[in-house]
Every structure is written in structure tokens, then in C-alpha cells.
Design a protein around this motif. Structure first.
Motif, PDB file in Angstrom:
ATOM      1  N   GLN A 275       0.832  -1.208   0.000  1.00 48.69           N
ATOM      2  CA  GLN A 275       0.000   0.000   0.000  1.00 48.69           C
ATOM      3  C   GLN A 275       0.867   1.259   0.000  1.00 48.69           C
ATOM      4  O   GLN A 275       0.512   2.265  -0.615  1.00 48.69           O
ATOM      5  CB  GLN A 275      -0.935  -0.010   1.202  1.00 48.69           C
ATOM      6  CG  GLN A 275      -2.069  -1.015   1.094  1.00 48.69           C
ATOM      7  CD  GLN A 275      -2.868  -1.149   2.375  1.00 48.69           C
ATOM      8  OE1 GLN A 275      -2.375  -0.838   3.470  1.00 48.69           O
ATOM      9  NE2 GLN A 275      -4.090  -1.633   2.274  1.00 48.69           N
ATOM     10  N   SER A 276       2.011   1.193   0.677  1.00 48.37           N
ATOM     11  CA  SER A 276       2.914   2.354   0.675  1.00 48.37           C
ATOM     12  C   SER A 276       3.498   2.569  -0.718  1.00 48.37           C
ATOM     13  O   SER A 276       3.685   3.707  -1.156  1.00 48.37           O
ATOM     14  CB  SER A 276       4.029   2.157   1.705  1.00 48.37           C
ATOM     15  OG  SER A 276       4.927   1.143   1.319  1.00 48.37           O
ATOM     16  N   GLU A 278       1.947   1.704  -3.512  1.00 46.56           N
ATOM     17  CA  GLU A 278       0.819   2.220  -4.291  1.00 46.56           C
ATOM     18  C   GLU A 278       0.660   3.726  -4.063  1.00 46.56           C
ATOM     19  O   GLU A 278       0.440   4.492  -5.020  1.00 46.56           O
ATOM     20  CB  GLU A 278      -0.458   1.483  -3.903  1.00 46.56           C
ATOM     21  CG  GLU A 278      -1.684   1.937  -4.686  1.00 46.56           C
ATOM     22  CD  GLU A 278      -2.968   1.304  -4.192  1.00 46.56           C
ATOM     23  OE1 GLU A 278      -3.809   0.941  -5.019  1.00 46.56           O
ATOM     24  OE2 GLU A 278      -3.121   1.169  -2.956  1.00 46.56           O
ATOM     25  N   THR A 279       0.784   4.157  -2.815  1.00 47.78           N
ATOM     26  CA  THR A 279       0.656   5.583  -2.499  1.00 47.78           C
ATOM     27  C   THR A 279       1.778   6.388  -3.150  1.00 47.78           C
ATOM     28  O   THR A 279       1.545   7.487  -3.675  1.00 47.78           O
ATOM     29  CB  THR A 279       0.676   5.796  -0.979  1.00 47.78           C
ATOM     30  OG1 THR A 279      -0.407   5.071  -0.381  1.00 47.78           O
ATOM     31  CG2 THR A 279       0.538   7.267  -0.624  1.00 47.78           C
ATOM     32  N   GLU A 282       0.940   6.812  -6.747  1.00 41.75           N
ATOM     33  CA  GLU A 282      -0.142   7.796  -6.904  1.00 41.75           C
ATOM     34  C   GLU A 282       0.377   9.218  -6.741  1.00 41.75           C
ATOM     35  O   GLU A 282      -0.095  10.139  -7.415  1.00 41.75           O
ATOM     36  CB  GLU A 282      -1.246   7.523  -5.885  1.00 41.75           C
ATOM     37  CG  GLU A 282      -2.037   6.249  -6.159  1.00 41.75           C
ATOM     38  CD  GLU A 282      -2.996   5.907  -5.032  1.00 41.75           C
ATOM     39  OE1 GLU A 282      -2.917   6.588  -3.969  1.00 41.75           O
ATOM     40  OE2 GLU A 282      -3.799   4.978  -5.193  1.00 41.75           O
ATOM     41  N   ASP A 283       1.358   9.415  -5.841  1.00 46.47           N
ATOM     42  CA  ASP A 283       1.907  10.757  -5.634  1.00 46.47           C
ATOM     43  C   ASP A 283       2.676  11.248  -6.857  1.00 46.47           C
ATOM     44  O   ASP A 283       2.798  12.452  -7.084  1.00 46.47           O
ATOM     45  CB  ASP A 283       2.828  10.770  -4.405  1.00 46.47           C
ATOM     46  CG  ASP A 283       2.034  10.741  -3.104  1.00 46.47           C
ATOM     47  OD1 ASP A 283       0.829  11.049  -3.143  1.00 46.47           O
ATOM     48  OD2 ASP A 283       2.616  10.399  -2.058  1.00 46.47           O
ATOM     49  N   GLY A 395       2.325   6.328   3.558  1.00 47.53           N
ATOM     50  CA  GLY A 395       2.674   7.699   3.207  1.00 47.53           C
ATOM     51  C   GLY A 395       4.151   7.982   3.401  1.00 47.53           C
ATOM     52  O   GLY A 395       4.949   7.085   3.695  1.00 47.53           O
ATOM     53  N   SER A 420       0.148  11.239   1.902  1.00 51.11           N
ATOM     54  CA  SER A 420      -0.309   9.971   2.467  1.00 51.11           C
ATOM     55  C   SER A 420      -1.529   9.479   1.711  1.00 51.11           C
ATOM     56  O   SER A 420      -2.070  10.172   0.842  1.00 51.11           O
ATOM     57  CB  SER A 420      -0.658  10.137   3.956  1.00 51.11           C
ATOM     58  OG  SER A 420      -1.921  10.770   4.112  1.00 51.11           O
ATOM     59  N   LYS A 421      -1.964   8.286   2.060  1.00 55.61           N
ATOM     60  CA  LYS A 421      -3.144   7.691   1.436  1.00 55.61           C
ATOM     61  C   LYS A 421      -4.403   8.493   1.772  1.00 55.61           C
ATOM     62  O   LYS A 421      -5.410   8.403   1.060  1.00 55.61           O
ATOM     63  CB  LYS A 421      -3.297   6.251   1.932  1.00 55.61           C
ATOM     64  CG  LYS A 421      -4.307   5.419   1.165  1.00 55.61           C
ATOM     65  CD  LYS A 421      -3.786   5.039  -0.207  1.00 55.61           C
ATOM     66  CE  LYS A 421      -4.706   4.045  -0.896  1.00 55.61           C
ATOM     67  NZ  LYS A 421      -4.236   3.717  -2.255  1.00 55.61           N
ATOM     68  N   LYS A 423      -4.847  11.700   1.525  1.00 54.55           N
ATOM     69  CA  LYS A 423      -4.741  13.053   0.964  1.00 54.55           C
ATOM     70  C   LYS A 423      -6.089  13.652   0.557  1.00 54.55           C
ATOM     71  O   LYS A 423      -6.224  14.851   0.447  1.00 54.55           O
ATOM     72  CB  LYS A 423      -3.799  13.054  -0.239  1.00 54.55           C
ATOM     73  CG  LYS A 423      -4.270  12.212  -1.413  1.00 54.55           C
ATOM     74  CD  LYS A 423      -3.436  12.480  -2.657  1.00 54.55           C
ATOM     75  CE  LYS A 423      -1.982  12.211  -2.396  1.00 54.55           C
ATOM     76  NZ  LYS A 423      -1.129  12.495  -3.558  1.00 54.55           N
TER      77      LYS A 423
END
Length: 478
Positions: A275-276, A278-279, A282-283, A395, A420-421, A423
Motif C-alpha cells: 500500500q505504501s 501504491e501511495t 499515486e503521488d 505515506g 499519504s493515502k 490526501k
């Protein structure tokens, strides 16, 4: 094996004194050879791109065999772009300012190719017809290369980002399924069921003397509530056999819990790690500069789809005296308040707001992927500095460096909340503590930590968004 030099070029050096007859004879030695190959074999110092540019000026295709090119067309090439190029290269009086870099723009605005000698009939960008390919003037070589390779960098970015998205989504799905499987196994081995079975066995053992052969139930008194409890006894079983079965089932469930819990914890760590990633992807919402590709490549290396670094090498920190001394700024350079400039490369650095113009602002330093997070927290940050992270969400690790106030901590919390997720939330809880109270998670993935003595402050992602996006636009990542 020792390095061997490439074969020496046997072609003739181009010369302004060379006549048309000699030029024509040289290119026509092998009539079946393409124009491009004939030039490269006949002369030294020519590149395929240069020959293609000269051929375009003469209205030719550089891949056409010499035997299929009319002599008049070859002479036009000789008198025009060939001599023009020789004058640019060999003449002492030619003005370099007359060189006109140009881009070939496709019908959809794509950068197809470029030319640098000003041999092609380029037009101003404002006058370009975007419906069909055309040559457009560039202000300088720097602008030409920036635009051309920026376009190609964007294509590399899109391809790599697509691969990263696909890889992390696939692994997230498998990781989530793994967590659900272990949670299901744990639910079936609930500790309350273990206790119920053990208590049932104890009652059967304590009151079995009151049971007579043929009885269909055993009446017992609950040890805690002292209420009457009826336990059914099947015709083919005795209370002793039922007690032994209850103890056996209880022990099996207890062993199952002991076995599943570590696997569930590991699966949850793996899920949090993915998940980190993935975040972090996304950033990196859009391509801005080459350093963004570097950030994406580091993520791709973590996922094992780019480079050759092994997963174990990525997960485990370096061992030995050097790593121990460098950890959290414990080396001599860090003790003196110095950090090598290269170690800050790629990190996001944002000044905290200051009311007085003479005040030196504190800065927020943030990692933008797991590798940067680990490096920032355990190699760059100092023990006395503040560490921030969105609570319970993937995040960025954030460090607050320099003399800071409560307002600076709040500002840093806004930044951590946005990176972070969470946001898109209105508010996000952000934990903060001193670096000395942050440890790598035992056996955990890269970037996962445990903290103590932490406090919580609420960060507002929208306020962090403005400063982070401004810093990214201005190229504030060192």
C-alpha cells in the motif's frame, strides 16, 4: 578480456575541394547500397542522423539504393546540403548563429525527430499546422533537446508507470486475499472457542462419576455461575471420551492460533508495504523532469520489474561498523551538522512559513518512496529532529529540521497528511516523535517502522497540497 579498440575508419575525410565527379564516383562504388550506408562507408565523421537530414533537404529517402537515385538528385544533394554542411564545419568565417535547430512535429503534436544544422525549411512554432507533420524552429539547442527528450522521457515515464501500476495492483490483490485467508483461519480458531472446549472437558471430567451407562445427558454445575448445565452424551460415547475429544480439539485450535498469528502479522506487514508503494506511485501523478523517472525507477526496482537488485538486498539495511556509524546521523559529518549534498538528492524539501524576514525557517524534508523514506529516517535525520507520518496510513516519512515551533509542527503535519493515502480526507491524524524513538520494524519491509513516545496532531491535506505541489513545480526536490 582486455578492451579492444573499434576498427579504424577507412573512409576519406570530407573536403570542400572535392569535385562532383569524385563525390559521385565514391558513392556509386556499390550501386545496391543505400544512400545512408554509402555515405558512412565513403566518408569519416558522418552520423546516420546527419545523412537523413541532408537527404530530406534534397527530397530523398536515405534508405534508397544509390542505383535508384537519379544523378540530378544526387547532384542537388551535393550542391545543396552537402556543401552547406561542409561550410558550417570547415569554414572559419561561417557564423554559428546561422545554425537553426528544428523539431519535426507530428499531426498530434508528437516530437518525431530533430535537425540541428538549419538545412531544412523550418517555420515558426506559431505558424505550424498541427494537422500534419512539419518542421518547427527551436530557439536554441538547449530548448530543442529539452523538448525532444522531454517528450521521449514522458513516453518512458508512461510505460514504466503503467508497468508499476499493473505490478502493484496484482500483488495487492494477492496480498489482500492472503490476509483474508489467515483472518478466516483465525476466526475459526477463536480463543473463546478454545476456552469453551477446555471448560466443557473440565466439566465432563469433574462429573463423569455421576453418569450411568445408558444416560443420554450429564447434568453438571457451572464452576463460575453455579448454574445447572446439561451436556448431551451420544449412545456410543462416554463422558471420558467426550472430555478427551474436547481437550484434543481445544489443543489443536490453540496450536492453530499460534501458527496463524505470525503469518497473519507478516501478511498484514506485506499488505501495508505494498500500500505504501501504491501511495508513492499515486503521488507521482505526472512527469515533470528526469528526476521523476529516477523516483519511479526506484519503485520499479522494489517491485522487481526494473534493474537487478534483489529483494533481500532492498529489505535489509547494511551491516557493519560503517552502517552503524552512519545510522541516524551518528557519523562524524552528521555530528558536525553536515550531511553530504548527494544524500539529499530526490527528497522533497519545503521551507516552513516565517513571519519575520530575518528568521531562518525550519524545513520539512520528505521521502517520496520507500527507499527514500528509509534513507531519510535512518541515514540523514538526526536524533534530535522531529519525525512525522500519517497515523495508520501509507505515506511519506517527514522530518522537521531546524529551530521549530508548534506552528512548524502543524505545518509539517499538513505536509505529511497530504503525502499519504488520506490526501483526499478533510483531516488526517499524524503521529510525531523524535527520531531516536523510531526503529525499523523487526523483519519488516523497507520503510516500515515502529515508534514510541509519539503524540498525535491533526493535519489538513488541502493545506499541505498547496505547498507540496508548488515545491514540485519549482523543482524543489534536491
Amino acid at each position: 578480456q582486455l578492451y579492444q579498440l573499434p576498427p579504424a575508419q577507412s573512409g576519406r575525410l570530407p573536403s570542400l575541394e572535392e569535385t562532383w565527379d569524385v563525390f559521385h564516383r565514391r558513392l556509386s562504388v556499390v550501386p545496391e547500397m543505400s544512400l545512408q550506408k554509402a555515405f558512412i562507408d565513403s566518408y569519416r565523421g558522418l552520423s546516420p542522423a546527419l545523412i537523413i537530414e541532408m537527404a530530406l533537404v534534397a527530397g530523398l529517402d536515405a534508405q534508397t539504393p544509390i542505383k535508384d537515385i537519379p544523378e540530378a538528385s544526387l547532384r542537388s544533394l551535393y550542391e545543396g546540403p552537402w556543401k552547406r554542411w561542409l561550410q558550417l564545419v570547415l569554414s572559419d568565417t561561417e557564423n554559428p548563429a546561422s545554425v537553426q535547430p528544428a523539431l519535426r512535429i507530428g499531426g498530434e503534436g508528437q516530437r518525431l525527430s530533430y535537425a540541428v544544422l538549419g538545412l531544412l525549411p523550418a517555420i515558426d512554432a506559431d505558424a505550424a499546422d498541427t494537422s500534419e507533420p512539419s518542421w518547427v524552429k527551436a530557439k536554441s539547442m538547449q530548448e530543442l533537446l529539452r523538448i525532444y527528450y522531454g517528450e521521449h522521457g514522458s513516453k518512458r515515464w508512461d510505460d514504466l508507470k503503467t508497468r508499476c501500476d499493473r505490478a502493484v495492483k496484482s500483488r495487492l490483490q494477492k496480498s489482500e486475499q492472503r490476509v483474508q485467508l489467515f483472518e478466516k483461519q483465525l476466526a475459526s480458531a477463536d480463543e473463546s472457542e478454545v476456552e469453551r472446549l477446555r471448560k466443557r472437558g473440565d466439566l465432563l471430567m469433574a462429573y463423569q462419576h455421576e453418569w450411568a451407562a445408558g444416560d443420554s445427558e450429564l447434568i453438571c454445575e457451572d464452576f463460575e455461575t453455579h448454574e445447572s448445565v446439561s451436556i448431551p452424551i451420544p449412545p456410543d460415547k462416554t463422558p471420558l471420551e467426550l472430555a478427551q475429544a474436547a481437550y484434543k480439539r481445544s489443543g489443536k485450535l490453540q496450536r492453530s492460533i499460534a501458527a496463524v498469528m505470525p503469518q497473519l502479522d507478516k501478511a498484514r506487514d506485506d499488505l501495508q508495504y505494498l500500500q505504501s508503494i501504491e501511495t508513492a506511485i499515486e503521488d507521482l501523478a505526472q512527469y515533470r523532469r528526469d528526476s521523476d523517472i529516477k523516483l519511479l525507477q526506484e519503485i520499479a526496482e522494489e517491485l522487481g520489474i526494473y534493474g537487478s537488485e534483489t529483494n533481500e538486498a532492498r529489505k535489509k539495511p547494511a551491516k557493519g561498523k560503517q552502517a552503524k556509524g552512519a545510522r541516524r546521523g551518528k557519523g562524524k559529518a552528521a555530528a558536525a551538522g553536515k550531511v553530504h549534498k548527494a544524500s539529499m538528492k530526490g527528497l522533497l524539501v519545503i521551507d516552513c512559513p516565517r513571519e519575520g524576514t530575518n528568521d531562518t525557517p525550519a524545513v520539512v524534508i520528505a521521502g517520496r518512496n520507500n527507499r527514500q523514506n528509509d534513507r531519510l529516517t535512518f541515514d540523514i535525520a538526526r536524533n534530535s529532529e522531529m519525525w512525522l507520518h500519517a497515523q495508520g496510513l501509507p505515506g511519506s516519512h517527514c522530518i522537521l529540521r531546524g529551530p521549530s515551533s508548534e506552528a512548524d509542527v502543524q505545518f509539517a503535519a499538513h505536509v505529511a497528511a497530504y503525502l499519504s493515502k488520506g490526501k483526499n480526507s478533510v483531516q488526517v491524524p499524524v503521529v510525531y516523535t523524535l527520531i531516536r524513538d523510531v526503529k525499523r520494524a523487526p523483519g519488516g519491509q523497507l520503510g516500515l517502522v515502529t515508534v514510541r513516545n509519539e503524540k498525535v496532531v491533526w493535519g489538513r491535506p488541502e493545506e499541505g497540497r498547496q505547498v507540496v505541489e508548488r515545491a514540485m513545480r519549482e523543482g524543489a526536490d534536491h
